[in-house]
Scaffold this motif. Structure first.
Motif, PDB file in Angstrom:
ATOM      1  N   ARG A 186      20.954 -19.485  45.338  1.00 42.99           N
ATOM      2  CA  ARG A 186      20.596 -18.961  44.020  1.00 42.99           C
ATOM      3  C   ARG A 186      19.882 -20.015  43.179  1.00 42.99           C
ATOM      4  N   SER A 187      20.396 -21.236  43.186  1.00 40.86           N
ATOM      5  CA  SER A 187      19.843 -22.266  42.307  1.00 40.86           C
ATOM      6  C   SER A 187      18.581 -22.916  42.870  1.00 40.86           C
ATOM      7  N   GLN A 188      18.518 -23.134  44.175  1.00 41.25           N
ATOM      8  CA  GLN A 188      17.385 -23.852  44.753  1.00 41.25           C
ATOM      9  C   GLN A 188      16.288 -22.939  45.279  1.00 41.25           C
ATOM     10  N   ASN A 189      16.670 -21.714  45.700  1.00 40.81           N
ATOM     11  CA  ASN A 189      15.668 -20.796  46.242  1.00 40.81           C
ATOM     12  C   ASN A 189      15.429 -19.592  45.341  1.00 40.81           C
ATOM     13  N   GLY A 190      16.284 -19.409  44.364  1.00 44.64           N
ATOM     14  CA  GLY A 190      16.083 -18.346  43.385  1.00 44.64           C
ATOM     15  C   GLY A 190      16.429 -16.952  43.855  1.00 44.64           C
ATOM     16  N   VAL A 191      16.961 -16.813  45.083  1.00 44.54           N
ATOM     17  CA  VAL A 191      17.272 -15.479  45.590  1.00 44.54           C
ATOM     18  C   VAL A 191      18.624 -15.022  45.053  1.00 44.54           C
ATOM     19  N   ASN A 192      18.812 -13.729  45.031  1.00 47.81           N
ATOM     20  CA  ASN A 192      20.032 -13.131  44.494  1.00 47.81           C
ATOM     21  C   ASN A 192      21.078 -13.043  45.609  1.00 47.81           C
ATOM     22  N   ALA A 193      21.604 -14.204  46.014  1.00 46.24           N
ATOM     23  CA  ALA A 193      22.585 -14.279  47.102  1.00 46.24           C
ATOM     24  C   ALA A 193      23.960 -13.868  46.585  1.00 46.24           C
ATOM     25  N   PHE A 194      24.728 -13.175  47.433  1.00 41.89           N
ATOM     26  CA  PHE A 194      26.045 -12.709  47.005  1.00 41.89           C
ATOM     27  C   PHE A 194      26.981 -12.529  48.201  1.00 41.89           C
TER      28      PHE A 194
END
Length: 200
Positions: free
Chosen positions: A86-94
């Motif tokens: 989330r922080s380094q790649n900006g994807v909405n990981a969950f």
């Protein structure tokens, strides 16, 4: 489901909402419980086997810089991956628990299937610590319900080098899902980033 999932993640108490690419959903799966942190079980202490840190406690430990993987290593690994993606790649990981959709409304197996269908990528991670039986069952269930190549191409399985499972081998042979192994967290993270770049 995709819209509901995004709304639920935006309202989740468990995740940082700073993902720059909110529309790029990455579902992280793996065993949430590692082996108990003790060598022998005393009869009086049987209830300790179900005692695990909550997601809130794990997040607090990570915020304080405490990432020693000594309580529930598999969960901490997944939470660390979620935070970094989330922080380094900006994807909405969950993780499956992040949307906080009640199990009485949608059972865990159905959640995994629906989250995979809604996500842009699903990443199975099987670290060597703990029992990975549940991962094999879950990935088989998910893959069996996807049906088509486009969705299966977005699914990838990463197992730590010491993980051996006939079910994992079947994932590659039966559903042609990409499988790979990793030696370290850095190896795993780089491999996931490469997979996400391919999908994007």
């Amino acid at each position: 489901m995709r819209d509901r999932l995004q709304d639920a993640l935006n309202e989740s108490d468990y995740i940082d909402h700073s993902a720059a690419k909110q529309g790029f959903l990455v579902y992280l799966m793996g065993p949430y419980k590692s082996y108990p942190p003790y060598d022998t079980i005393q009869t009086d202490d049987l209830d300790i086997a179900t005692t695990r840190p909550t997601l809130d406690e794990i997040d607090e430990r990570l915020d304080e810089g405490d990432i020693e993987l000594d309580v529930d290593e598999a969960l901490v690994l997944l939470v660390q991956l979620r935070c970094d993606l989330r922080s380094q790649n900006g994807v909405n990981a969950f993780l499956a628990t992040d949307p906080q959709i009640p199990l009485h409304e949608m059972d865990a197996a159905t959640q995994s299937i629906e989250y995979t269908k809604a996500a842009d990528a699903t990443i199975f991670v099987a670290p060597a610590m703990g029992d990975n039986l549940g991962v094999g069952i879950e990935i088989g269930s998910v893959c069996e319900h996807l049906g088509g190549r486009p969705l299966l191409e977005n699914v990838v399985f990463f197992g730590e080098r010491d993980v051996e499972s006939s079910m994992v081998e079947a994932v590659s042979e039966r559903w042609h899902v990409t499988t790979d192994d990793f030696d370290s967290y850095d190896d795993l993270y780089k491999a996931i980033r490469a997979h996400l770049r391919t999908i994007a």
